[in-house]
Structure formats: C-alpha cells, structure tokens
Design an enzyme around this catalytic site. Structure first.
Site, PDB file in Angstrom:
ATOM      1  N   ASN A   8      74.236 -19.011 -40.266  1.00 16.91           N
ATOM      2  CA  ASN A   8      74.990 -17.944 -40.916  1.00 16.91           C
ATOM      3  C   ASN A   8      75.501 -18.471 -42.266  1.00 16.91           C
ATOM      4  OD1 ASN A   8      77.285 -16.410 -41.751  1.00 16.91           O
ATOM      5  ND2 ASN A   8      77.347 -15.466 -39.745  1.00 16.91           N
ATOM      6  N   HIS A  11      79.641 -18.022 -45.538  1.00 19.74           N
ATOM      7  CA  HIS A  11      80.716 -18.751 -46.218  1.00 19.74           C
ATOM      8  C   HIS A  11      80.249 -19.517 -47.444  1.00 19.74           C
ATOM      9  CE1 HIS A  11      83.477 -17.018 -43.571  1.00 19.74           C
ATOM     10  NE2 HIS A  11      82.841 -17.486 -42.510  1.00 19.74           N
ATOM     11  N   HIS A  44      76.389 -11.454 -42.668  1.00 19.07           N
ATOM     12  CA  HIS A  44      77.221 -10.305 -42.275  1.00 19.07           C
ATOM     13  C   HIS A  44      77.623  -9.556 -43.554  1.00 19.07           C
ATOM     14  CE1 HIS A  44      81.051  -8.941 -39.865  1.00 19.07           C
ATOM     15  NE2 HIS A  44      80.389  -7.929 -40.387  1.00 19.07           N
ATOM     16  N   ARG A  46      79.861  -7.189 -44.787  1.00 22.69           N
ATOM     17  CA  ARG A  46      81.088  -6.517 -44.341  1.00 22.69           C
ATOM     18  C   ARG A  46      81.374  -5.307 -45.211  1.00 22.69           C
ATOM     19  NH1 ARG A  46      84.339 -10.128 -40.777  1.00 22.69           N
ATOM     20  NH2 ARG A  46      85.838  -8.449 -40.783  1.00 22.69           N
ATOM     21  N   ARG A  50      83.480  -8.937 -48.674  1.00 20.22           N
ATOM     22  CA  ARG A  50      84.286 -10.111 -49.034  1.00 20.22           C
ATOM     23  C   ARG A  50      83.445 -11.370 -49.231  1.00 20.22           C
ATOM     24  NH1 ARG A  50      87.538 -11.084 -43.425  1.00 20.22           N
ATOM     25  NH2 ARG A  50      88.015  -8.893 -43.746  1.00 20.22           N
ATOM     26  N   GLU A  71      74.136  -8.901 -39.684  1.00 19.47           N
ATOM     27  CA  GLU A  71      75.304  -8.497 -38.882  1.00 19.47           C
ATOM     28  C   GLU A  71      75.968  -7.330 -39.578  1.00 19.47           C
ATOM     29  OE1 GLU A  71      77.933 -11.765 -38.396  1.00 19.47           O
ATOM     30  OE2 GLU A  71      76.500 -12.924 -37.262  1.00 19.47           O
ATOM     31  N   THR A 102      85.377 -12.107 -37.226  1.00 18.06           N
ATOM     32  CA  THR A 102      85.151 -11.200 -36.097  1.00 18.06           C
ATOM     33  C   THR A 102      85.895 -11.748 -34.880  1.00 18.06           C
ATOM     34  OG1 THR A 102      82.982 -10.921 -37.072  1.00 18.06           O
ATOM     35  CG2 THR A 102      83.325  -9.911 -34.930  1.00 18.06           C
ATOM     36  N   GLU A 152      74.512 -10.810 -27.979  1.00 12.53           N
ATOM     37  CA  GLU A 152      75.030 -12.104 -28.422  1.00 12.53           C
ATOM     38  C   GLU A 152      76.434 -12.244 -27.844  1.00 12.53           C
ATOM     39  OE1 GLU A 152      74.434 -13.287 -32.516  1.00 12.53           O
ATOM     40  OE2 GLU A 152      76.298 -14.431 -32.500  1.00 12.53           O
ATOM     41  N   HIS A 191      79.855 -18.073 -32.484  1.00 11.67           N
ATOM     42  CA  HIS A 191      81.220 -17.990 -33.012  1.00 11.67           C
ATOM     43  C   HIS A 191      82.016 -19.238 -32.630  1.00 11.67           C
ATOM     44  CE1 HIS A 191      84.154 -15.563 -35.217  1.00 11.67           C
ATOM     45  NE2 HIS A 191      84.997 -16.390 -34.626  1.00 11.67           N
TER      46      HIS A 191
HETATM   47  N1  PXP Z   1      77.682 -14.460 -34.557  1.00  7.71           N
HETATM   48  C1  PXP Z   1      78.370 -13.370 -34.968  1.00  7.71           C
HETATM   49  C2  PXP Z   1      77.956 -12.045 -34.454  1.00  7.71           C
HETATM   50  C3  PXP Z   1      79.428 -13.491 -35.910  1.00  7.71           C
HETATM   51  O1  PXP Z   1      80.086 -12.388 -36.312  1.00  7.71           O
HETATM   52  C4  PXP Z   1      79.734 -14.768 -36.414  1.00  7.71           C
HETATM   53  C5  PXP Z   1      80.839 -14.919 -37.415  1.00  7.71           C
HETATM   54  O2  PXP Z   1      80.540 -14.216 -38.548  1.00  7.71           O
HETATM   55  C6  PXP Z   1      78.983 -15.865 -35.972  1.00  7.71           C
HETATM   56  C7  PXP Z   1      77.977 -15.681 -35.022  1.00  7.71           C
HETATM   57  C8  PXP Z   1      79.196 -17.240 -36.499  1.00  7.71           C
HETATM   58  O3  PXP Z   1      80.484 -17.703 -36.232  1.00  7.71           O
HETATM   59  P1  PXP Z   1      80.986 -19.006 -36.940  1.00  7.71           P
HETATM   60  O4  PXP Z   1      81.027 -18.717 -38.412  1.00  7.71           O
HETATM   61  O5  PXP Z   1      82.339 -19.222 -36.343  1.00  7.71           O
HETATM   62  O6  PXP Z   1      80.019 -20.103 -36.624  1.00  7.71           O
END
Ligand code: PXP
Length: 240
Positions: A8, A11, A44, A46, A50, A71, A102, A152, A191
């Site tokens: 992901n 960030h 994601h 959003r 952001r 996402e 989330t 998931e 997550h």
């Molecule tokens: N899976 C989903 C559906 C999420 O919303 C997120 C966070 O955006 C993640 C995985 C990844 O989480 P993390 O950034 O804490 O590794």
C-alpha cells in the site's frame, strides 16, 4: 497456497502532499516495490484526497504492471471512478472523514441493501470485489450473501493488542479465514502489520494476500523501500 504481498503506497503520497509538490512519487514507489517482489499495489483513493489523488490512480493504471487493488468507500463517486479505470480489484472500506486511518471493518451485515447493487456493478465490470471486514462470522456470511469473491480481514485489533487478547483475535481471523475458504471466498488480511507481528497472520494457511502500507513506508526511511518490501516478503515466506 502461496501468500501474496500487496504494498500500500498511500503514505508515499502523504509525505509528498505535506509539501504539495511531486516528490516522493507513489508511482515510482510502486515500481520499486514491484522490483523488490511485491505481488500487487494497493492505493486508497479517499473522499478527501488526503494522500492518493485521481492523477495518481490515472498514472498507476497506465504505468504499473502489477495488479492494482483500489481501496474505496461505497459512494457513487468512487463507483464511477472504479468503473472508468477497471482496476484488477476494488476493496470496499468504511470511510469516515475525521478518522486518521480506516479504524474498523465494513459492516457488510448491517449495510447489505446499500452494498448489494454496488458490489454487483463492480462484479459485472469484471472487477474483483473485496470487502474489508472484521473477522466475525456474521460478516463473512454477509460477504457470502453479497457474492463477494474476496474478503480482507481487518487486523488492526490483532496488531494493537498484546498477550491473550491478541491470541484470541488471531484465532478469530484464522476461524473466519477457514469459513471463508469453505464457502468459496478468498481471504486476505491487513492493517497495522509489521515485521514483528506479521508471521502469525502469514502462517494462517488459508490467507492468500496481505496488504501492508504504513509500516513498510515508515521502515523505508531507515532501510530503503526495496529492502523493506524484501524483508516483509521473506518473513511472510518463512511462515509458510
Ligand atoms: N488494507 C486496507 C483495506 C486498508 O484500509 C489499509 C490501510 O489503508 C491497509 C490494508 C494497510 O494498513 P497499514 O497501512 O496499517 O499497513
């Protein structure tokens, strides 16, 4: 069954947006993650944009070879964007404007009537729909009724607990993964996963994919993104 890693890149965009320029570019990060062994890219989009922007999604769709897991919240705007881009997968997540991330799973059970036409339109377009849910029996059963091919499991509670409560949460994830597979649904998880807590989740044999972001991007500051992805993949593989 092999275990895939979806990286992901949200960030990377968070850091870029802190200064409003083009650096660091999440698309360049996706390419590095691919080079380091990622099996997919997750982003994601959003409602408040952001981190990931519409332009990032355009460029990801054009430039990356790995499957994109978009996402998104279950809104008309996001449905239109998903149908326009047709990513490999769409993971439906709950979204609150004021949350930092989330915070919990989607209530697939309580929102069946809202989600049903939404899921159907994505499936009709050939997009693999995933529902980001808590590891709870009624949520897996709701995903079955919605005909979602993927769920998931939100591992936030697992990640943020210690000792016995963590073990209990792991058991819930494991039991729900078995229930999902028994009913033809592919279970993923994500997550809050880190080098320190990923192995027990990766060891659940039914889980086919982990989606990991914040830790990998944070760790990249110290060891570089490729090494961060490589180490995570190696830990995941060591669990199988
Ligand atoms: N899976 C989903 C559906 C999420 O919303 C997120 C966070 O955006 C993640 C995985 C990844 O989480 P993390 O950034 O804490 O590794």
């Amino acid at each position: 069954m092999t275990l895939r890693l979806g990286v992901n890149i949200d960030h990377v965009a968070t850091i870029r947006n802190a200064r409003g320029g083009a650096h660091p570019d999440p698309v360049a990060a996706a390419m590095l993650a691919a080079k380091a062994g990622a099996d997919g890219i997750t982003a994601h989009l959003r409602e408040d944009r952001r981190h990931i922007t519409d332009d990032d999604i355009d460029r990801l769709m054009q430039s990356i070879e790995l499957p994109l897991n978009l996402e998104m919240a279950a809104t008309d705007e996001m449905l239109e964007i998903a149908l326009r881009h047709r990513p490999h997968a769409a993971c439906i997540v709950p979204e609150k404007r004021e949350e930092r991330t989330t915070e919990g799973g989607l209530d697939a059970y309580g929102q069946h009537n809202t989600l049903s036409p939404f899921v159907a339109r994505l499936l009709d377009a050939g997009i693999r729909v995933s529902l980001f849910i808590e590891p709870a029996v009624e949520q897996v059963e709701a995903a079955m009724r919605l005909k979602a091919p993927v769920v998931e499991f939100h591992t936030g509670r697992y990640a943020h607990r210690e000792g016995q409560p963590r073990a209990e949460e792991l058991r819930r994830i494991s039991d729900c993964a078995a229930l999902a597979v028994k009913n033809g649904i592919e279970p993923h998880a994500g997550h809050g996963l880190t080098f320190d807590n990923v192995v027990p989740v990766a060891a659940i044999p039914q889980i086919a994919e982990l989606n990991i972001g914040h830790f990998l991007i944070g760790e990249a500051i110290f060891i570089g993104l490729e090494e961060s992805v490589r180490r995570m993949k190696a830990l995941m593989e060591s669990a199988r």
